[in-house]
Scaffold this motif. Structure first.
Motif, PDB file in Angstrom:
ATOM      1  N   TRP A 179       0.780  -1.243  -0.018  1.00 45.16           N
ATOM      2  CA  TRP A 179      -0.117  -0.105  -0.018  1.00 45.16           C
ATOM      3  C   TRP A 179       0.667   1.381  -0.023  1.00 45.16           C
ATOM      4  O   TRP A 179       0.156   2.088  -0.224  1.00 45.16           O
ATOM      5  CB  TRP A 179      -1.017  -0.100   0.886  1.00 45.16           C
ATOM      6  CG  TRP A 179      -0.306   0.306   2.544  1.00 45.16           C
ATOM      7  CD1 TRP A 179       0.114  -0.950   3.409  1.00 45.16           C
ATOM      8  CD2 TRP A 179      -0.372   1.404   3.320  1.00 45.16           C
ATOM      9  NE1 TRP A 179       0.476  -0.266   4.639  1.00 45.16           N
ATOM     10  CE2 TRP A 179       0.260   1.210   4.453  1.00 45.16           C
ATOM     11  CE3 TRP A 179      -0.766   2.878   2.875  1.00 45.16           C
ATOM     12  CZ2 TRP A 179       0.390   2.275   5.568  1.00 45.16           C
ATOM     13  CZ3 TRP A 179      -0.457   3.673   3.737  1.00 45.16           C
ATOM     14  CH2 TRP A 179      -0.038   3.406   5.189  1.00 45.16           C
ATOM     15  N   SER A 215       2.326   9.361   6.523  1.00 44.16           N
ATOM     16  CA  SER A 215       1.371   9.087   5.180  1.00 44.16           C
ATOM     17  C   SER A 215       2.300   8.398   4.102  1.00 44.16           C
ATOM     18  O   SER A 215       3.360   8.368   4.042  1.00 44.16           O
ATOM     19  CB  SER A 215       0.883  10.221   4.603  1.00 44.16           C
ATOM     20  OG  SER A 215       0.139  11.028   5.777  1.00 44.16           O
ATOM     21  N   GLU A 222      -6.353   6.538  -3.733  1.00 44.96           N
ATOM     22  CA  GLU A 222      -7.090   5.924  -2.670  1.00 44.96           C
ATOM     23  C   GLU A 222      -6.315   5.094  -1.697  1.00 44.96           C
ATOM     24  O   GLU A 222      -6.725   5.044  -0.784  1.00 44.96           O
ATOM     25  CB  GLU A 222      -8.280   5.103  -3.415  1.00 44.96           C
ATOM     26  CG  GLU A 222      -9.375   5.925  -4.110  1.00 44.96           C
ATOM     27  CD  GLU A 222      -9.182   6.111  -5.395  1.00 44.96           C
ATOM     28  OE1 GLU A 222      -8.078   6.160  -5.989  1.00 44.96           O
ATOM     29  OE2 GLU A 222     -10.114   6.589  -6.239  1.00 44.96           O
ATOM     30  N   ASN A 223      -5.122   4.893  -2.132  1.00 45.71           N
ATOM     31  CA  ASN A 223      -4.195   4.129  -1.432  1.00 45.71           C
ATOM     32  C   ASN A 223      -3.536   4.964  -0.321  1.00 45.71           C
ATOM     33  O   ASN A 223      -2.814   4.399   0.665  1.00 45.71           O
ATOM     34  CB  ASN A 223      -3.099   3.228  -2.075  1.00 45.71           C
ATOM     35  CG  ASN A 223      -2.194   3.935  -2.753  1.00 45.71           C
ATOM     36  OD1 ASN A 223      -2.717   5.187  -3.371  1.00 45.71           O
ATOM     37  ND2 ASN A 223      -0.924   3.785  -2.492  1.00 45.71           N
ATOM     38  N   TYR A 224      -3.585   6.151  -0.297  1.00 47.68           N
ATOM     39  CA  TYR A 224      -2.843   7.324   0.552  1.00 47.68           C
ATOM     40  C   TYR A 224      -3.660   7.020   1.910  1.00 47.68           C
ATOM     41  O   TYR A 224      -4.794   7.128   2.007  1.00 47.68           O
ATOM     42  CB  TYR A 224      -2.967   8.701   0.076  1.00 47.68           C
ATOM     43  CG  TYR A 224      -1.860   9.431   0.688  1.00 47.68           C
ATOM     44  CD1 TYR A 224      -0.661   9.333   0.408  1.00 47.68           C
ATOM     45  CD2 TYR A 224      -2.219  10.515   1.520  1.00 47.68           C
ATOM     46  CE1 TYR A 224       0.358  10.234   0.873  1.00 47.68           C
ATOM     47  CE2 TYR A 224      -1.328  11.344   1.851  1.00 47.68           C
ATOM     48  CZ  TYR A 224       0.125  11.291   1.647  1.00 47.68           C
ATOM     49  OH  TYR A 224       0.916  12.031   2.068  1.00 47.68           O
ATOM     50  N   GLY A 225      -2.910   6.868   2.978  1.00 48.12           N
ATOM     51  CA  GLY A 225      -3.392   6.775   4.319  1.00 48.12           C
ATOM     52  C   GLY A 225      -2.324   7.093   5.386  1.00 48.12           C
ATOM     53  O   GLY A 225      -1.185   7.331   5.156  1.00 48.12           O
ATOM     54  N   SER A 227      -0.424   5.853   9.020  1.00 47.69           N
ATOM     55  CA  SER A 227      -0.032   4.727   9.975  1.00 47.69           C
ATOM     56  C   SER A 227       1.121   5.275  10.815  1.00 47.69           C
ATOM     57  O   SER A 227       1.265   6.641  10.969  1.00 47.69           O
ATOM     58  CB  SER A 227       0.353   3.548   9.246  1.00 47.69           C
ATOM     59  OG  SER A 227       0.389   2.410  10.068  1.00 47.69           O
ATOM     60  N   ARG A 246      -1.214  -2.336   6.681  1.00 53.54           N
ATOM     61  CA  ARG A 246      -2.216  -1.405   6.254  1.00 53.54           C
ATOM     62  C   ARG A 246      -1.997  -0.162   7.041  1.00 53.54           C
ATOM     63  O   ARG A 246      -1.329  -0.185   7.779  1.00 53.54           O
ATOM     64  CB  ARG A 246      -3.655  -1.845   6.338  1.00 53.54           C
ATOM     65  CG  ARG A 246      -3.796  -2.244   8.063  1.00 53.54           C
ATOM     66  CD  ARG A 246      -5.359  -3.103   8.039  1.00 53.54           C
ATOM     67  NE  ARG A 246      -5.419  -3.509   9.357  1.00 53.54           N
ATOM     68  CZ  ARG A 246      -5.871  -2.857  10.514  1.00 53.54           C
ATOM     69  NH1 ARG A 246      -6.355  -1.395  10.162  1.00 53.54           N
ATOM     70  NH2 ARG A 246      -5.896  -3.014  11.649  1.00 53.54           N
ATOM     71  N   ALA A 247      -2.909   0.951   6.548  1.00 56.93           N
ATOM     72  CA  ALA A 247      -2.866   2.289   7.055  1.00 56.93           C
ATOM     73  C   ALA A 247      -3.648   1.988   8.597  1.00 56.93           C
ATOM     74  O   ALA A 247      -4.834   1.979   8.510  1.00 56.93           O
ATOM     75  CB  ALA A 247      -3.596   3.187   6.180  1.00 56.93           C
ATOM     76  N   SER A 251      -7.669   5.785   6.557  1.00 56.58           N
ATOM     77  CA  SER A 251      -7.639   5.671   5.424  1.00 56.58           C
ATOM     78  C   SER A 251      -8.841   6.069   4.551  1.00 56.58           C
ATOM     79  O   SER A 251      -9.777   6.516   5.110  1.00 56.58           O
ATOM     80  CB  SER A 251      -7.434   3.985   4.950  1.00 56.58           C
ATOM     81  OG  SER A 251      -8.525   3.281   5.563  1.00 56.58           O
ATOM     82  N   THR A 252      -8.941   5.818   3.219  1.00 56.58           N
ATOM     83  CA  THR A 252      -9.936   6.428   2.389  1.00 56.58           C
ATOM     84  C   THR A 252     -11.426   6.150   3.027  1.00 56.58           C
ATOM     85  O   THR A 252     -11.764   4.937   3.244  1.00 56.58           O
ATOM     86  CB  THR A 252      -9.708   6.118   0.958  1.00 56.58           C
ATOM     87  OG1 THR A 252      -8.658   6.884   0.263  1.00 56.58           O
ATOM     88  CG2 THR A 252     -10.939   6.557   0.034  1.00 56.58           C
TER      89      THR A 252
END
Length: 316
Positions: A179, A215, A222-225, A227, A246-247, A251-252
């Motif tokens: 991701w 980030s 959409e994969n930007y998030g 963590s 995963r974030a 996330s989105t």
């Protein structure tokens, strides 16, 4: 204000950083420059919800594409850390500007903070409880080590003054997950890579541990998030949460807020709550706009309901 709905400001305001000073909050962000030639819009608010524009903060030293301002206050002076490209023909380089007023104008100090790197962005100044300042920032990594991927990652260096670094950066976090992908088959540095990115560091200290939020992914997708990684000292070493992959924080929210990230943190007006301030795209993709949500801790882990797109109780 008893309620708010994201976004809390209607215009483009990416990479939002919020500084609390006196009885006001000041927000700085990445956006097109002003008619006066200055860069970085600055906003002011008494409550994190109602924002008024104060103009533009930075008197540019030259260059173009001004990114990701963050402001620190120390000994009566405000220091803005930011990046720009085009000065002396170079790619993005971290610089610092100063002002006696949080609204500016900020005047460049004539310092390149990381002169040995061809590319450096996303400066985040962090002051520890003992008064020592550290600067977290991003550089590019082309080496394959362990499970790390080629791309942009985060390092940290001790600050010897508000305008100088010790020059001994340590790796905080590099991309390592699917991701984190920014772009497949990206041409960079004379080669072609599947480029991955982690960026936008923001550090919180909680129960003696240092949480570096970041980030990851492609900022326009959409994969930007958001963590995080954790350490026992600002200089690390930083370790990944066991439940990674995963974030973990944000996330989105499909159909509402896309690619939330590049956040900062600030206390509520009463001082009892921590709020995450971040940007996200709306469904219209017209621009990244500033959003806020509560952050809380559960079992030593940071948790937020965000991104939210429905009415929420305002900061108290």
């Amino acid at each position: 204000m008893t309620e708010y709905v994201n976004p809390v400001y209607p215009a483009t305001f990416a990479d939002p950083f919020v500084l609390r000073h006196g009885s006001y909050y000041y927000a700085y962000g990445t956006a097109p420059g002003g008619a006066d030639g200055r860069a970085f819009p600055v906003l002011r608010s008494p409550d994190l919800v109602s924002w008024e524009p104060l103009g533009y903060a930075l008197v540019p030293p030259g260059g173009h594409d001004f990114w990701a301002p963050e402001v620190a206050y120390d000994d009566g002076m405000f220091y803005m850390y930011y990046s720009t490209q085009g000065i002396e023909g170079r790619d993005h380089q971290l610089r610092v500007a100063t002002s006696a007023d949080p609204a500016g104008p900020f005047v460049d100090a004539g310092v390149v903070l990381v002169p040995d790197q061809p590319f450096s962005i996303d400066a985040h100044p962090f002051k520890d409880d003992d008064g020592q300042w550290y600067l977290f920032y991003c550089v590019d990594f082309l080496e394959l080590e362990d499970d790390h991927r080629v791309g942009t990652g985060i390092v940290v260096d001790r600050m010897t003054s508000m305008t100088a670094l010790e020059g001994k950066p340590r790796m905080v976090h590099r991309p390592h997950e699917d991701w984190h992908l920014f772009l497949k088959q990206r041409t960079m540095y004379g080669n072609v890579y599947d480029w991955h990115t982690v960026e936008g560091a923001a550090v919180l200290k909680q129960e003696g541990r240092y949480y570096c939020f970041y980030s990851g992914g492609a900022w326009e997708k959409e994969n930007y998030g958001v963590s995080y990684v954790v350490a026992d000292h600002p200089l690390g070493p930083y370790r990944r949460p066991e439940e990674g992959g995963r974030a973990l924080l944000m996330s989105t929210l499909p159909g509402h807020l896309i690619g939330p990230g590049h956040n900062s943190f600030v206390a509520s007006p009463g001082g009892d709550e921590t709020w995450i301030v971040y940007h996200a795209w709306g469904p219209d993709r017209a621009g990244r706009r500033m959003c806020i949500d509560r952050l809380r801790w559960e079992g030593g882990r940071p948790v937020t309901e965000g991104p939210t797109a429905t009415p929420q109780a305002a900061p108290v």
